[in-house]
Write an enzyme that holds these catalytic residues in place. Structure first.
Site, PDB file in Angstrom:
ATOM      1  N   ALA A  44      75.788  63.757  30.738  1.00  0.00           N
ATOM      2  CA  ALA A  44      76.923  63.576  31.654  1.00  0.00           C
ATOM      3  C   ALA A  44      78.184  64.153  31.025  1.00  0.00           C
ATOM      4  O   ALA A  44      78.489  63.856  29.866  1.00  0.00           O
ATOM      5  CB  ALA A  44      77.129  62.089  31.934  1.00  0.00           C
ATOM      6  N   ARG A  46      82.212  66.388  32.164  1.00  0.00           N
ATOM      7  CA  ARG A  46      83.067  66.887  33.250  1.00  0.00           C
ATOM      8  C   ARG A  46      82.537  68.200  33.796  1.00  0.00           C
ATOM      9  O   ARG A  46      82.531  68.427  34.980  1.00  0.00           O
ATOM     10  CB  ARG A  46      84.503  67.072  32.748  1.00  0.00           C
ATOM     11  CG  ARG A  46      85.403  65.906  33.091  1.00  0.00           C
ATOM     12  CD  ARG A  46      86.843  66.300  32.884  1.00  0.00           C
ATOM     13  NE  ARG A  46      87.075  66.554  31.457  1.00  0.00           N
ATOM     14  CZ  ARG A  46      87.693  65.688  30.663  1.00  0.00           C
ATOM     15  NH1 ARG A  46      88.156  64.564  31.139  1.00  0.00           N
ATOM     16  NH2 ARG A  46      87.872  65.968  29.397  1.00  0.00           N
ATOM     17  N   LYS A 104      85.308  56.389  16.417  1.00  0.00           N
ATOM     18  CA  LYS A 104      85.876  55.424  15.471  1.00  0.00           C
ATOM     19  C   LYS A 104      87.126  54.738  15.992  1.00  0.00           C
ATOM     20  O   LYS A 104      87.410  53.594  15.642  1.00  0.00           O
ATOM     21  CB  LYS A 104      86.163  56.093  14.130  1.00  0.00           C
ATOM     22  CG  LYS A 104      87.052  57.316  14.206  1.00  0.00           C
ATOM     23  CD  LYS A 104      86.354  58.552  13.718  1.00  0.00           C
ATOM     24  CE  LYS A 104      86.966  59.747  14.418  1.00  0.00           C
ATOM     25  NZ  LYS A 104      86.362  61.004  14.135  1.00  0.00           N
ATOM     26  N   GLU A 128      76.816  54.721  13.071  1.00  0.00           N
ATOM     27  CA  GLU A 128      76.722  55.421  11.776  1.00  0.00           C
ATOM     28  C   GLU A 128      77.594  56.674  11.748  1.00  0.00           C
ATOM     29  O   GLU A 128      78.194  57.018  10.726  1.00  0.00           O
ATOM     30  CB  GLU A 128      75.262  55.779  11.488  1.00  0.00           C
ATOM     31  CG  GLU A 128      75.012  56.491  10.185  1.00  0.00           C
ATOM     32  CD  GLU A 128      75.395  55.667   8.970  1.00  0.00           C
ATOM     33  OE1 GLU A 128      76.439  55.994   8.376  1.00  0.00           O
ATOM     34  OE2 GLU A 128      74.684  54.719   8.607  1.00  0.00           O
ATOM     35  N   VAL A 131      81.869  57.034  10.835  1.00  0.00           N
ATOM     36  CA  VAL A 131      82.540  57.092   9.532  1.00  0.00           C
ATOM     37  C   VAL A 131      81.864  58.135   8.650  1.00  0.00           C
ATOM     38  O   VAL A 131      80.668  58.058   8.376  1.00  0.00           O
ATOM     39  CB  VAL A 131      82.505  55.725   8.814  1.00  0.00           C
ATOM     40  CG1 VAL A 131      83.263  55.805   7.490  1.00  0.00           C
ATOM     41  CG2 VAL A 131      83.103  54.641   9.697  1.00  0.00           C
ATOM     42  N   GLY A 133      80.890  61.231   8.937  1.00  0.00           N
ATOM     43  CA  GLY A 133      79.896  62.170   9.469  1.00  0.00           C
ATOM     44  C   GLY A 133      78.495  61.985   8.927  1.00  0.00           C
ATOM     45  O   GLY A 133      77.828  60.993   9.205  1.00  0.00           O
ATOM     46  N   ILE A 135      77.322  61.305   5.995  1.00  0.00           N
ATOM     47  CA  ILE A 135      77.038  60.348   4.912  1.00  0.00           C
ATOM     48  C   ILE A 135      76.557  59.036   5.532  1.00  0.00           C
ATOM     49  O   ILE A 135      77.252  58.471   6.365  1.00  0.00           O
ATOM     50  CB  ILE A 135      78.309  60.069   4.068  1.00  0.00           C
ATOM     51  CG1 ILE A 135      78.897  61.370   3.517  1.00  0.00           C
ATOM     52  CG2 ILE A 135      77.994  59.075   2.957  1.00  0.00           C
ATOM     53  CD1 ILE A 135      80.218  61.165   2.771  1.00  0.00           C
ATOM     54  N   ASP A 200      93.212  58.671  11.623  1.00  0.00           N
ATOM     55  CA  ASP A 200      91.750  58.811  11.633  1.00  0.00           C
ATOM     56  C   ASP A 200      91.137  58.079  10.425  1.00  0.00           C
ATOM     57  O   ASP A 200      90.157  57.348  10.558  1.00  0.00           O
ATOM     58  CB  ASP A 200      91.387  60.304  11.620  1.00  0.00           C
ATOM     59  CG  ASP A 200      89.889  60.534  11.523  1.00  0.00           C
ATOM     60  OD1 ASP A 200      89.202  60.376  12.536  1.00  0.00           O
ATOM     61  OD2 ASP A 200      89.413  60.862  10.416  1.00  0.00           O
ATOM     62  N   LYS A 204      88.563  54.683  10.202  1.00  0.00           N
ATOM     63  CA  LYS A 204      87.327  54.602   9.422  1.00  0.00           C
ATOM     64  C   LYS A 204      87.393  53.473   8.387  1.00  0.00           C
ATOM     65  O   LYS A 204      86.420  52.754   8.177  1.00  0.00           O
ATOM     66  CB  LYS A 204      87.054  55.944   8.740  1.00  0.00           C
ATOM     67  CG  LYS A 204      86.757  57.062   9.759  1.00  0.00           C
ATOM     68  CD  LYS A 204      86.840  58.441   9.117  1.00  0.00           C
ATOM     69  CE  LYS A 204      86.582  59.563  10.101  1.00  0.00           C
ATOM     70  NZ  LYS A 204      86.969  60.875   9.586  1.00  0.00           N
TER      71      LYS A 204
HETATM   72  N1  HSE Z   1      88.842  64.821  12.023  1.00  0.00           N
HETATM   73  C1  HSE Z   1      87.863  64.130  11.238  1.00  0.00           C
HETATM   74  C2  HSE Z   1      87.968  64.660   9.817  1.00  0.00           C
HETATM   75  C3  HSE Z   1      86.509  64.402  11.807  1.00  0.00           C
HETATM   76  O1  HSE Z   1      88.668  65.647   9.586  1.00  0.00           O
HETATM   77  O2  HSE Z   1      87.398  64.057   8.927  1.00  0.00           O
HETATM   78  C4  HSE Z   1      85.491  63.362  11.552  1.00  0.00           C
HETATM   79  O3  HSE Z   1      85.876  62.085  11.913  1.00  0.00           O
END
Ligand code: HSE
Length: 434
Positions: A44, A46, A104, A128, A131, A133, A135, A200, A204
């Site tokens: 799904a 846009r 997040k 998972e 936080v 990516g 890891i 960001d 996290k």
């Molecule tokens: N913008 C984030 C970063 C991407 O640079 O780590 C992953 O959350």
């Protein structure tokens, strides 16, 4: 053969495309580890993206149709943004679908509510990929370290900031150029101020601290500073003092509660986190039984994030992603420590008139506030002309002191007639157990 696990993928951006590609490329290994095939029933978004293989799924522009379809076991929320994603997650959980999300921002704000909804519906809520990516840090905290009391964790958890700081330190690249490179490589958030201002990373850290300390999802209580106030001069002075500047998220258990903070930090050059460069992420966890463990890897990008999304799908397929609630703030009785009560070393850059006695007066003020000096740099030739008066930086590294005491000392220093502007402060971390 067991029934296939049927999923709906909501969103068709970078991460969603990475998920589709991974499900296709690694279908047999994923099915073997899941014990059954994974079937994508809906995608799904846009608008459709020509050339993207939807693995036989039906394309729809209606998120509702994915939630209303009784065949769908799992809704994978990858639409990003906050309001629509929040609504989708709540509605999917209430409809008895398990949810996998990389979002997040909404978890940091509403994670307690999502986990309650999931428990009430008897479904899984997995994140998972939210936080760091690729890891598997959520798995490390909830499974691998489940028997431990975590004392502290510290991480480089924003790849974009780390990329920019590394480019500034290693090639004296201007901030704006490094940022646009990170954007072009697909690492930055849609709104890069979330990366640069530390938001960001605060999302996290909120998630990590909730799992490590059972304090609930306390995004509003995280002290947050980004990398936007740093310049190459600070990075160079830090290097001369034997440190690297890294943007860290720190959560630490102390006598008064738990510290939650995100800010640029001087890290001793020999510490392993100091050598985590470029877009890479790393998180160190100090726990009572396991001791120090370190998790390193790609924190952003389509394939690493997809790796984590699909890991959650596999967990759900196997039936190992059970509904659960981490301990809450009320259960743990832990409060978030006020920033003025944290203890840290400090790097201070004092813009001063180049006159005799200025350093002596600054040192006197520090000693009146019981702040002890560890190292000093003062370079006659480093004259600045940014204000109407030429000034030279006095750079001081202090021993540990409370932030409250440091605030008072900085106010007193800034009141000196020889100090011509605001003092820059960067916290120093030695990763001690307290
Ligand atoms: N913008 C984030 C970063 C991407 O640079 O780590 C992953 O959350």
């Amino acid at each position: 053969l067991e029934r296939a696990l049927t999923i709906a993928i909501c969103g068709l951006g970078t991460v969603a495309q990475g998920v589709l590609e991974l499900l296709r490329n690694n279908a047999s290994v994923i099915a073997a580890r899941s014990g059954r095939p994974i079937r994508v029933r809906h995608v799904a978004s846009r608008s459709e993206k020509p050339g993207v293989d939807l693995l036989g799924a039906a394309f729809t522009t209606s998120l509702d149709s994915t939630i209303e379809d009784p065949e769908v076991d799992v809704v994978v929320e990858l639409i990003g943004g906050e309001e629509a994603a929040d609504l989708l997650v709540r509605r999917a959980l209430s409809a008895g679908k398990s949810v996998v999300t990389a979002n997040k921002a909404i978890i940091a704000k509403h994670g307690d509510a999502y986990l309650r909804l999931a428990r009430d519906a008897g479904v899984a809520f997995c994140f998972e990929s939210a936080v760091a990516g690729g890891i598997p840090i959520i798995g490390a905290l909830t499974h691998g370290l489940a028997a431990n009391r975590v004392r502290w964790l510290a991480g480089i958890i924003n790849g974009t900031s780390n990329y920019i700081l590394t480019a500034m330190a290693q090639s004296a690249q201007p901030f704006a150029v490094a940022l646009s490179d990170a954007q072009a490589l697909g690492y930055a958030e849609a709104d890069p101020t979330f990366d640069i201002e530390g938001i960001d990373a605060a999302h996290k850290l909120t998630i990590l601290a909730s799992l490590a300390f059972g304090v609930g999802f306390r995004f509003d209580d995280v002290y947050t500073e980004g990398i936007d106030t740093l310049n190459i001069e600070d990075i160079e002075y830090a290097r001369q003092l034997g440190y690297r500047i890294k943007h860290l998220g720190i959560a630490r258990l102390v006598a008064q509660g738990v510290e939650l903070r995100v800010h640029p930090t001087l890290v001793p050059e020999k510490h392993m986190l100091a050598s985590v460069d470029g877009v890479m992420n790393a998180i160190m966890i100090h726990a009572d039984a396991a001791g120090d463990t370190l998790y390193y890897g790609a924190g952003a990008g389509a394939a690493p994030t997809a790796s984590a999304v699909v890991a959650d799908i596999v967990d759900i397929a196997k039936g190992t992603a059970v509904p659960w609630l981490p301990a809450t703030h009320e259960d743990s009785g832990l409060r978030v420590v006020n920033m003025k009560d944290i203890h840290s070393g400090y790097y201070l850059k004092i813009p001063s008139l180049d006159k005799p006695g200025v350093f002596a007066r600054a040192a006197t003020i520090l000693s009146e506030h019981e702040i002890s000096i560890e190292a000093v740099i003062q370079k006659e030739q480093a004259v600045h002309h940014e204000t109407d008066r030429a000034w030279v930086p006095i750079v001081i590294l202090t021993h540990e002191i409370s932030e409250g005491a440091m605030d008072k000392a900085i106010s007193a220093l800034e009141a000196l007639p020889d100090v011509v502007g605001p003092i820059k402060r960067i916290r120093v971390e030695h990763f001690a157990d307290v």
